[in-house]
Scaffold this motif. Structure first.
Motif, PDB file in Angstrom:
ATOM      1  N   GLY B  81       0.827  -1.209   0.000  1.00 53.54           N
ATOM      2  CA  GLY B  81       0.000   0.000   0.000  1.00 53.54           C
ATOM      3  C   GLY B  81       0.865   1.263   0.000  1.00 53.54           C
ATOM      4  N   ASP B  82       1.872   1.284   0.851  1.00 53.44           N
ATOM      5  CA  ASP B  82       2.753   2.458   0.923  1.00 53.44           C
ATOM      6  C   ASP B  82       3.560   2.620  -0.369  1.00 53.44           C
ATOM      7  OD1 ASP B  82       1.937   3.176   3.387  1.00 53.44           O
ATOM      8  OD2 ASP B  82       3.637   2.320   4.474  1.00 53.44           O
ATOM      9  N   TYR B  83       3.975   1.495  -0.919  1.00 51.05           N
ATOM     10  CA  TYR B  83       4.772   1.560  -2.154  1.00 51.05           C
ATOM     11  C   TYR B  83       3.932   2.122  -3.305  1.00 51.05           C
ATOM     12  CZ  TYR B  83       8.234  -1.397   0.223  1.00 51.05           C
ATOM     13  OH  TYR B  83       9.165  -1.896   1.084  1.00 51.05           O
ATOM     14  N   ILE B  84       2.681   1.694  -3.344  1.00 52.93           N
ATOM     15  CA  ILE B  84       1.798   2.177  -4.413  1.00 52.93           C
ATOM     16  C   ILE B  84       1.584   3.689  -4.272  1.00 52.93           C
ATOM     17  CG2 ILE B  84      -0.593   2.063  -5.256  1.00 52.93           C
ATOM     18  CD1 ILE B  84      -0.420  -1.007  -4.504  1.00 52.93           C
ATOM     19  N   LEU B  85       1.368   4.115  -3.042  1.00 55.71           N
ATOM     20  CA  LEU B  85       1.195   5.563  -2.808  1.00 55.71           C
ATOM     21  C   LEU B  85       2.444   6.332  -3.222  1.00 55.71           C
ATOM     22  CD1 LEU B  85      -0.643   5.682   0.636  1.00 55.71           C
ATOM     23  CD2 LEU B  85      -1.586   6.267  -1.604  1.00 55.71           C
ATOM     24  N   GLU B  86       3.590   5.768  -2.939  1.00 55.25           N
ATOM     25  CA  GLU B  86       4.851   6.417  -3.313  1.00 55.25           C
ATOM     26  C   GLU B  86       4.934   6.578  -4.832  1.00 55.25           C
ATOM     27  OE1 GLU B  86       7.144   7.693  -1.351  1.00 55.25           O
ATOM     28  OE2 GLU B  86       8.481   8.253  -3.011  1.00 55.25           O
ATOM     29  N   ALA B  87       4.572   5.501  -5.547  1.00 58.70           N
ATOM     30  CA  ALA B  87       4.616   5.567  -7.015  1.00 58.70           C
ATOM     31  C   ALA B  87       3.611   6.599  -7.536  1.00 58.70           C
ATOM     32  CB  ALA B  87       4.336   4.192  -7.601  1.00 58.70           C
ATOM     33  N   GLY B 105       7.433   1.775  -6.459  1.00 48.97           N
ATOM     34  CA  GLY B 105       7.451   2.387  -5.126  1.00 48.97           C
ATOM     35  C   GLY B 105       8.479   1.717  -4.234  1.00 48.97           C
ATOM     36  N   SER B 106       8.584   0.402  -4.364  1.00 51.49           N
ATOM     37  CA  SER B 106       9.574  -0.328  -3.572  1.00 51.49           C
ATOM     38  C   SER B 106      10.988   0.109  -3.964  1.00 51.49           C
ATOM     39  CB  SER B 106       9.383  -1.833  -3.800  1.00 51.49           C
ATOM     40  OG  SER B 106      10.425  -2.548  -3.221  1.00 51.49           O
ATOM     41  N   MET B 107      11.195   0.244  -5.271  1.00 55.62           N
ATOM     42  CA  MET B 107      12.519   0.707  -5.731  1.00 55.62           C
ATOM     43  C   MET B 107      12.851   2.077  -5.141  1.00 55.62           C
ATOM     44  SD  MET B 107      12.221  -0.519  -9.694  1.00 55.62           S
ATOM     45  CE  MET B 107      13.512   0.516 -10.346  1.00 55.62           C
ATOM     46  N   ALA B 108      11.822   2.924  -5.068  1.00 59.76           N
ATOM     47  CA  ALA B 108      12.044   4.273  -4.548  1.00 59.76           C
ATOM     48  C   ALA B 108      12.366   4.257  -3.054  1.00 59.76           C
ATOM     49  CB  ALA B 108      10.815   5.141  -4.812  1.00 59.76           C
TER      50      ALA B 108
END
Lengths: 397, 435
Positions: B81-87, B105-108
């Protein structure tokens, strides 16, 4: 008290009015009349973004471009086939089919644009078993020499399928003639685009849009004449030049925005100097050779000399997205408007890569989403207007 | 054979068979190998699950990193969820695939593997473009970040409901002239076709056992759940382990466990132990939701619903229709494998397959879990449901969730729909028995 002078009628107006009629006609009367005009005639529909219409033409059939049903058709049946999170073009296209508006169509080609259009080919096979339906798996491997044989073979299968549908053998000579006819059409299409880019005040984008849409429903020869007539008419009048901002419109290659959206962008102070509407009309760059093996020529043209767009793979990382910068520079644009249909995977996944390219060369852009039945144009007008104004006010001269 | 182990005491106790422990150990070892690649100097290929060339990747000694699997891991660990928001914050649309956004998002945010260490930058992106348009854009996006070589393998779609010689030749040509030379170049290892044959021979062994396990769901009671339970069974064969002795051993263990369950007349093992009653036999179309996987599964076994066949367990190959990796025709076999994955089949084929499952597995109904993110699966599913209902006379049901975006899993709505569906099946039965 004096009566206001009546402005002279624009010489392009009757041509544009005819295109508007064709655009508005969701029963495809022109194509139906073409079919009825001689016994045995057949019509083959196709979806965006690219279909080798030359093969349909060489079989004596009419290629008919389907871009959904626009804003005026109420979609009732089509919604029952798609979840809310899928774009609108497949549901309105199905609506056209289920309500009998495409009952005169004998074949339907679904190019490999995205998973939604790909799966629509399967739905069409199940719902309309009497129609010749073919999925066109347009190559994605652009390494020289890698996909030529495959695509030529696929084109050969298509040629045989269309020949069977038409009840004729599609000869090499017939194909060469059709390639020549489409070459001519592509040249005039590009002339219209070049004319608009050079003098956009002379060529409103809503008019150019309608001209290009007409190419999807008219026989190609007639469309070429219509474009020539329009060019002559447009050059014969002088329209007022405005201090508008020159923009490239990107992302509109499949599901179409309402015509009002294009007008809203123009009314907001933008001249659209390039776009990716109806790419089929000009996807192949330059003439396809008419000498030699026609299928090989069509294949080579697609694999080596075709416009870049979101649905095509770009093998060179360094070149990814350069096409939007080239479009800006080639057409003297000052900014880019990204307009993508909601839930459009190709356009929406492509956009961040294009934006990054534009950032590198400091070209401003904005983006928004639409559906073919979007009703509210005021927000678009305000957004585009603000964008245009900000460029005029703040860009370095 | 089965010696279930308890993870913890109390209500949240999770029961694990030996095969599960084996798989866990394999996955842990693979992530350790991946995250230690910068130290060990091993080269890494990133590629996608459907139609993957795992045997070929191993020939070159490359480690296989599958971004969908990383997204699933992050989904199940409630990180996606957090990774998607980041993207999305970085400009990616809320409308597009959440696997892609979870990956970006995970990469970020450091790109951490389940072992808490960063995943390595891939040395090559092997873009096996099978059954999903998004794969192509996904690797265009990550390529921009990694700036590493990318090899495209265009796998033609079965638009006409079949594969052709032309399609196969095209794939083989790409393998010979592009994929293999590029992997040689990246790995520094020369292609050895005999090594490939050896790995494919090992694959076929595991594939036999895998099919045997899936087909046990024909029994009553079914000893397996062919969706929730079977996504674990697909793990080794769909991912980085196909072709390894580890995978063969895993499926030997699994087969023995299922044989034992059948002999004892037991149902599937669930996170809460053996499933006690089987009131409803279902065929399921579509991937599961990963962010609430356990909760989702519980909605089924609490109601006595067992899945006897699913399409998701075929995204990595339709082994139950007879395909096996063929060491005598290695490159052609890789081509056939890639073309044969479920999402590379056209809709009439998919309908035909589900109809076959409904009949052969004597299912009470078809449930579609429609995934917001995945147009490849989802576009056309409503028509598929209608068609199956028409052909089988059995009721269908439709629920909507997402792969790894927790915003699109509404437990109350899903549960409500499932309960209504089970009532509908009951009613159909009453009507049928009264007739």
């Amino acid at each position: 008290m004096c009566a206001a002078p009546v402005p002279a009628p624009s010489p392009t107006a009757p041509i544009v009015a005819r295109c508007q009629e064709l655009f508005d006609d969701l029963d495809f009367g022109a194509a139906r009349r073409w079919k009825a005009a001689a016994p045995g005639r057949k019509v083959v529909a196709f979806m965006p973004v690219y279909a080798p219409r030359e093969l349909v033409h060489a079989a004596g059939m009419l290629p008919l471009g389907i871009m959904g049903a626009g804003e005026s058709l109420e979609v009732i049946h089509g919604d029952a086939y798609y979840q809310s999170y899928i774009c609108r073009i497949p549901r309105s296209t199905l609506e056209l089919g289920i309500t009998g508006r495409l009952d005169f169509v004998d074949g339907f080609l679904f190019p490999s644009l995205c998973d939604v259009i790909r799966n629509l080919s399967g739905i069409w096979k199940l719902l309309f078993p009497k129609v010749y339906v073919r999925y066109l798996d347009v190559p994605q491997n652009f390494t020289p020499g890698m996909a030529d044989e495959f695509w030529v073979h696929e084109l050969q299968e298509l040629r045989e399928g269309l020949g069977k549908l038409a009840g004729v053998e599609i000869t090499d000579d017939a194909l060469r003639d059709s390639i020549a006819v489409y070459n001519e059409n592509r040249r005039v299409v590009r002339e219209v685009y070049a004319y608009r880019a050079a003098e956009p005040w002379q060529a409103p984008s809503s008019d150019v849009y309608l001209l290009m849409r007409a190419g999807l429903v008219l026989p190609v020869e007639e469309h070429t004449r219509l474009l020539r007539d329009w060019l002559a008419a447009a050059r014969s009048e002088k329209r007022q030049r405005r201090d508008n901002t020159r923009i490239v419109l990107n992302g509109v290659f499949c599901e179409q925005p309402p015509l009002g959206l294009i007008k809203a962008i123009e009314m907001a102070g933008c001249y659209v100097v390039d776009d990716d509407f109806m790419l089929v009309n000009r996807l192949l760059i330059g003439d396809v050779p008419v000498e030699g093996d026609p299928l090989a020529n069509l294949s080579t043209a697609y694999l080596t000399r075709s416009e870049e767009t979101a649905s095509k793979y770009q093998p060179d990382q360094a070149a990814k997205g350069q096409y939007i910068v080239d479009a800006v520079r080639r057409n003297g644009a000052e900014g880019v408007i990204f307009a993508a249909p909601s839930f459009c995977d190709p356009a929406l996944l492509e956009r961040p890569m294009l934006e990054e390219r534009l950032d590198r060369v400091d070209v401003p852009y904005i983006g928004f989403k639409y559906a073919e039945n979007s009703a509210q144009m005021q927000p678009v007008r305000e957004q585009a207007g603000t964008f245009a104004d900000s460029i005029k006010l703040w860009s370095t001269p | 054979m089965s010696k279930p182990e308890s993870k913890a005491a109390g209500k949240s106790e999770v029961v694990k068979d030996l095969s599960m422990l084996k798989q866990k150990e394999m996955i842990t070892r693979n992530y350790d190998a991946l995250t230690s690649a910068p130290e060990t100097g091993r080269k890494v290929a990133a590629t996608f699950v459907p139609g993957n060339l795992n045997e070929l990747i191993q020939v070159f000694g490359l480690l296989n990193n599958l971004p969908e699997i990383n997204a699933i891991q992050n989904g199940m660990r409630k990180l996606s969820g957090d990774y998607i928001l980041e993207a999305e914050k970085r400009g990616h649309s809320e409308d597009v695939c959440t696997y892609v956004k979870a990956d970006l998002g995970s990469m970020a945010k450091g790109n951490l593997a389940p072992n808490g260490k960063p995943l390595p930058r891939p040395d090559v992106l092997l873009l096996s473009y099978t059954g999903c348009f998004t794969f192509m854009k996904w690797f265009e996006l990550v390529r921009n970040e990694y700036k590493c070589p990318t090899v495209m393998l265009h796998v033609p779609y079965q638009g006409e409901g079949t594969t052709t010689r032309n399609m196969r030749d095209y794939i083989v040509k790409q393998l010979k002239q592009e994929v293999i030379p590029k992997l040689e170049q990246v790995s520094g290892v020369k292609f050895d076709i005999d090594r490939l044959r050896e790995l494919m021979r090992e694959s076929a062994k595991a594939e036999d056992d895998f099919v045997w396990v899936l087909e046990t769901a024909r029994h009553r009671p079914s000893p397996i759940d062919a969706y929730f339970g079977s996504v674990y069974y697909t793990g080794p064969i769909f991912t980085a382990f196909r072709g390894t002795p580890d995978a063969s051993e895993y499926y030997r263990l699994l087969r023995a466990e299922i044989e034992e369950r059948m002999a004892k007349g037991l149902g599937p093992i669930t996170p809460e132990g053996d499933m006690k009653q089987q009131k409803y036999r279902l065929v399921v179309e579509g991937p599961p939701n990963w962010t609430s996987f356990r909760e989702f599964w519980k909605m089924f076994y609490d109601e006595g619903a067992v899945v006897v066949a699913s399409s998701y367990t075929k995204v990595g190959g339709l082994y139950d229709l007879g395909f096996r990796h063929d060491p005598d025709h290695p490159l052609e076999s890789l081509a056939d494998y890639a073309m044969g994955c479920y999402t590379n089949m056209n809709l009439p084929q998919r309908v035909g397959l589900l109809e076959k499952y409904m009949k052969e597995y004597e299912a009470d109904g078809l449930l579609i879990n429609s995934i917001k993110s995945c147009n490849s699966f989802s576009a056309g599913q409503l028509m598929m449901m209608r068609e199956i209902e028409k052909r089988t006379g059995k009721p269908g049901a439709f629920i909507e969730t997402d792969l790894v975006d927790p915003r699109y899993f509404s437990a109350a709505n899903v549960k409500n729909r499932l309960e209504s569906y089970f009532q509908m099946i009951d009613q159909k039965r009453r009507v049928a028995s009264a007739a």
